[in-house]
Motif scaffolding. Structure first.
Motif, PDB file in Angstrom:
ATOM      1  N   SER A  57     -13.195  75.877 -22.856  1.00  0.00           N
ATOM      2  CA  SER A  57     -12.329  76.919 -23.430  1.00  0.00           C
ATOM      3  C   SER A  57     -12.650  78.254 -22.770  1.00  0.00           C
ATOM      4  CB  SER A  57     -12.560  76.988 -24.948  1.00  0.00           C
ATOM      5  OG  SER A  57     -11.679  77.884 -25.547  1.00  0.00           O
ATOM      6  N   ILE A  58     -11.618  79.079 -22.556  1.00  0.00           N
ATOM      7  CA  ILE A  58     -11.783  80.396 -21.933  1.00  0.00           C
ATOM      8  C   ILE A  58     -10.913  81.403 -22.677  1.00  0.00           C
ATOM      9  CG2 ILE A  58     -11.582  81.758 -19.812  1.00  0.00           C
ATOM     10  CD1 ILE A  58     -11.479  79.054 -18.269  1.00  0.00           C
ATOM     11  N   ILE A  59     -11.493  82.567 -22.999  1.00  0.00           N
ATOM     12  CA  ILE A  59     -10.716  83.687 -23.549  1.00  0.00           C
ATOM     13  C   ILE A  59     -11.275  84.990 -22.966  1.00  0.00           C
ATOM     14  CG2 ILE A  59     -10.049  82.546 -25.680  1.00  0.00           C
ATOM     15  CD1 ILE A  59     -12.558  85.202 -26.023  1.00  0.00           C
ATOM     16  N   GLU A  60     -10.571  86.077 -23.225  1.00  0.00           N
ATOM     17  CA  GLU A  60     -11.015  87.403 -22.789  1.00  0.00           C
ATOM     18  C   GLU A  60     -11.066  88.307 -24.015  1.00  0.00           C
ATOM     19  OE1 GLU A  60      -9.811  90.685 -19.350  1.00  0.00           O
ATOM     20  OE2 GLU A  60      -8.308  89.255 -20.052  1.00  0.00           O
ATOM     21  N   ASP A  61     -12.141  89.077 -24.135  1.00  0.00           N
ATOM     22  CA  ASP A  61     -12.251  89.986 -25.276  1.00  0.00           C
ATOM     23  C   ASP A  61     -11.651  91.354 -24.938  1.00  0.00           C
ATOM     24  OD1 ASP A  61     -14.201  91.488 -23.860  1.00  0.00           O
ATOM     25  OD2 ASP A  61     -15.874  90.635 -24.969  1.00  0.00           O
ATOM     26  N   GLY A  62     -11.736  92.286 -25.863  1.00  0.00           N
ATOM     27  CA  GLY A  62     -11.153  93.611 -25.696  1.00  0.00           C
ATOM     28  C   GLY A  62     -11.823  94.474 -24.648  1.00  0.00           C
ATOM     29  N   PHE A  63     -12.997  94.052 -24.162  1.00  0.00           N
ATOM     30  CA  PHE A  63     -13.716  94.804 -23.133  1.00  0.00           C
ATOM     31  C   PHE A  63     -13.550  94.185 -21.749  1.00  0.00           C
ATOM     32  CE2 PHE A  63     -15.955  95.560 -27.129  1.00  0.00           C
ATOM     33  CZ  PHE A  63     -15.911  96.944 -27.172  1.00  0.00           C
ATOM     34  N   GLY A  64     -12.735  93.146 -21.643  1.00  0.00           N
ATOM     35  CA  GLY A  64     -12.521  92.486 -20.364  1.00  0.00           C
ATOM     36  C   GLY A  64     -13.544  91.416 -20.034  1.00  0.00           C
ATOM     37  N   ASN A  65     -14.435  91.093 -20.976  1.00  0.00           N
ATOM     38  CA  ASN A  65     -15.400  90.017 -20.756  1.00  0.00           C
ATOM     39  C   ASN A  65     -14.720  88.676 -20.981  1.00  0.00           C
ATOM     40  OD1 ASN A  65     -17.748  91.777 -20.511  1.00  0.00           O
ATOM     41  ND2 ASN A  65     -17.503  92.109 -22.706  1.00  0.00           N
ATOM     42  N   LEU A  66     -15.061  87.710 -20.156  1.00  0.00           N
ATOM     43  CA  LEU A  66     -14.605  86.345 -20.394  1.00  0.00           C
ATOM     44  C   LEU A  66     -15.629  85.635 -21.260  1.00  0.00           C
ATOM     45  CD1 LEU A  66     -13.316  85.081 -16.933  1.00  0.00           C
ATOM     46  CD2 LEU A  66     -11.984  85.920 -18.854  1.00  0.00           C
ATOM     47  N   TRP A  67     -15.149  84.827 -22.189  1.00  0.00           N
ATOM     48  CA  TRP A  67     -15.999  83.989 -23.023  1.00  0.00           C
ATOM     49  C   TRP A  67     -15.652  82.544 -22.687  1.00  0.00           C
ATOM     50  CZ3 TRP A  67     -19.678  85.628 -26.635  1.00  0.00           C
ATOM     51  CH2 TRP A  67     -19.764  87.014 -26.792  1.00  0.00           C
ATOM     52  N   LEU A  68     -16.680  81.781 -22.341  1.00  0.00           N
ATOM     53  CA  LEU A  68     -16.499  80.403 -21.911  1.00  0.00           C
ATOM     54  C   LEU A  68     -17.165  79.473 -22.910  1.00  0.00           C
ATOM     55  CD1 LEU A  68     -17.798  81.037 -18.280  1.00  0.00           C
ATOM     56  CD2 LEU A  68     -15.452  81.307 -19.103  1.00  0.00           C
ATOM     57  N   GLY A  69     -16.419  78.548 -23.420  1.00  0.00           N
ATOM     58  CA  GLY A  69     -16.993  77.524 -24.284  1.00  0.00           C
ATOM     59  C   GLY A  69     -17.442  76.365 -23.429  1.00  0.00           C
ATOM     60  N   THR A  70     -18.748  76.104 -23.410  1.00  0.00           N
ATOM     61  CA  THR A  70     -19.272  74.991 -22.616  1.00  0.00           C
ATOM     62  C   THR A  70     -19.572  73.808 -23.525  1.00  0.00           C
ATOM     63  OG1 THR A  70     -21.633  75.514 -22.779  1.00  0.00           O
ATOM     64  CG2 THR A  70     -20.359  76.667 -21.076  1.00  0.00           C
ATOM     65  N   TYR A  71     -19.599  72.655 -22.951  1.00  0.00           N
ATOM     66  CA  TYR A  71     -19.881  71.469 -23.754  1.00  0.00           C
ATOM     67  C   TYR A  71     -21.352  71.091 -23.579  1.00  0.00           C
ATOM     68  CZ  TYR A  71     -19.133  67.223 -26.316  1.00  0.00           C
ATOM     69  OH  TYR A  71     -19.193  66.241 -27.278  1.00  0.00           O
ATOM     70  N   GLY A  72     -22.167  71.582 -24.509  1.00  0.00           N
ATOM     71  CA  GLY A  72     -23.581  71.222 -24.519  1.00  0.00           C
ATOM     72  C   GLY A  72     -24.550  72.369 -24.385  1.00  0.00           C
ATOM     73  N   LYS A  73     -24.084  73.511 -23.878  1.00  0.00           N
ATOM     74  CA  LYS A  73     -25.005  74.625 -23.680  1.00  0.00           C
ATOM     75  C   LYS A  73     -24.539  75.921 -24.322  1.00  0.00           C
ATOM     76  CE  LYS A  73     -27.571  72.676 -20.038  1.00  0.00           C
ATOM     77  NZ  LYS A  73     -28.113  72.849 -18.712  1.00  0.00           N
ATOM     78  N   GLY A  74     -23.656  75.829 -25.305  1.00  0.00           N
ATOM     79  CA  GLY A  74     -23.241  77.009 -26.048  1.00  0.00           C
ATOM     80  C   GLY A  74     -22.082  77.748 -25.424  1.00  0.00           C
ATOM     81  N   VAL A  75     -22.023  79.048 -25.734  1.00  0.00           N
ATOM     82  CA  VAL A  75     -20.943  79.894 -25.241  1.00  0.00           C
ATOM     83  C   VAL A  75     -21.531  80.878 -24.236  1.00  0.00           C
ATOM     84  CG1 VAL A  75     -21.100  81.634 -27.081  1.00  0.00           C
ATOM     85  CG2 VAL A  75     -18.917  81.239 -25.974  1.00  0.00           C
ATOM     86  N   VAL A  76     -20.728  81.222 -23.236  1.00  0.00           N
ATOM     87  CA  VAL A  76     -21.179  82.098 -22.156  1.00  0.00           C
ATOM     88  C   VAL A  76     -20.246  83.299 -22.077  1.00  0.00           C
ATOM     89  CG1 VAL A  76     -21.565  82.283 -19.664  1.00  0.00           C
ATOM     90  CG2 VAL A  76     -22.120  80.152 -20.853  1.00  0.00           C
ATOM     91  N   LYS A  77     -20.842  84.496 -21.980  1.00  0.00           N
ATOM     92  CA  LYS A  77     -20.060  85.716 -21.756  1.00  0.00           C
ATOM     93  C   LYS A  77     -20.227  86.110 -20.293  1.00  0.00           C
ATOM     94  CE  LYS A  77     -21.380  89.830 -23.258  1.00  0.00           C
ATOM     95  NZ  LYS A  77     -21.638  91.008 -24.117  1.00  0.00           N
ATOM     96  N   TYR A  78     -19.093  86.351 -19.624  1.00  0.00           N
ATOM     97  CA  TYR A  78     -19.107  86.761 -18.223  1.00  0.00           C
ATOM     98  C   TYR A  78     -18.465  88.135 -18.115  1.00  0.00           C
ATOM     99  CZ  TYR A  78     -18.186  86.726 -13.193  1.00  0.00           C
ATOM    100  OH  TYR A  78     -18.132  87.047 -11.844  1.00  0.00           O
TER     101      TYR A  78
END
Length: 192
Positions: free
Chosen positions: A80-101
Motif C-alpha cells: 500500500s502507498i499513500i502521501e501525507d500532507g507534508f509530501g511524505n510517502l507512507w508504504l505498507g510493507t508485508y512483514g516489516k511494518g510501515v515506512v515513511k519516505y
C-alpha cells in the motif's frame, strides 16, 4: 447517395468500436523488479509509485528507479502507498511494518514503535483529520505525527485483519477480513 452515407457511417462506427485504447504494459522485461504488483499510486508531483513483491518503483513517465532492501528500503513487499500532507510517502510493507519516505531517506515504524502489527494491508491518509491510518493483520493503528494509537477493533474468527480504510463525512470506515465494517467517529468534534 443516402445508401452510401449509411454504409460509410456504419463502417466508421464499427471500426471505432473495434479499436482498443493504447496502453503500455510494464513488467520485468522493461523495468519492474517483479510481475506481482500490489499497488499503484500517483503522488502530488505527478510521479507514479508502484509497490511490488520485490520492491518499490518510482516511474517518471520515462524511467524506472527501484528501491529495495539493497538501497535503503527495509522490506521488498510493498502492499500500500499513500502521501501525507507534508509530501511524505507512507508504504505498507508485508512483514516489516510501515515506512515513511521523505524523498531522501526511509524511516521504519513497526510493533516496537507501537504499531498494532507488522503485516500491513492498507495505509490511508485523512487530510481532514491529518492522521495516517494503518491497517494491519492485527488491527488498526492511527499515527498522529508523534505516536501510534491502536484501535479497539472487535476480533472475529480471522482476528482483526484490516482489509480497507476510507473516509466519509466525519467518520473513518474500516473493513476487516470477514467483510464486517467498523466506523470510527470523532469524539466532541476532536480528531483521534
Amino acid at each position: 447517395m443516402y445508401k452510401y452515407l449509411i454504409i460509410i457511417s456504419l463502417f466508421l462506427t464499427i471500426s471505432l468500436w473495434s479499436q482498443r485504447p493504447p496502453y503500455m504494459e510494464f513488467n520485468v522485461d522493461n523495468g519492474l523488479p517483479s510481475n506481482t504488483v500490489r499497488c499503484v499510486f500517483k503522488d502530488s508531483k505527478g510521479l507514479i509509485w508502484i509497490g511490488t513483491q520485490s520492491g518499490l518503483v518510482r516511474y517518471d513517465g520515462k524511467n524506472f528507479f527501484v528501491f529495495d532492501e539493497s538501497n535503503g528500503l527495509v522490506a521488498n513487499e510493498v502492499w500500500s502507498i499513500i502521501e501525507d500532507g507534508f509530501g511524505n510517502l507512507w508504504l505498507g510493507t508485508y512483514g516489516k511494518g510501515v515506512v515513511k519516505y521523505n524523498g531522501k531517506s526511509f524511516t521504519n515504524y513497526n510493533t516496537s514503535n507501537g504499531l498494532a502489527g507488522n503485516k500491513i494491508r492498507r495505509v490511508y491518509y485523512s487530510k481532514k483529520k491529518d492522521r495516517v491510518f494503518i491497517g494491519t493483520e492485527n488491527g488498526l493503528s492511527i499515527y498522529n505525527g508523534f505516536s501510534f494509537q491502536n484501535s479497539g477493533m472487535i476480533p472475529n474468527k480471522y482476528g482483526t485483519m484490516v482489509m480497507d480504510i476510507t473516509e466519509w463525512n466525519d467518520s473513518i470506515y474500516v473493513t476487516n477480513y470477514d467483510f464486517k465494517m467498523a466506523v470510527l467517529t470523532t469524539k466532541n468534534n476532536k480528531p483521534y
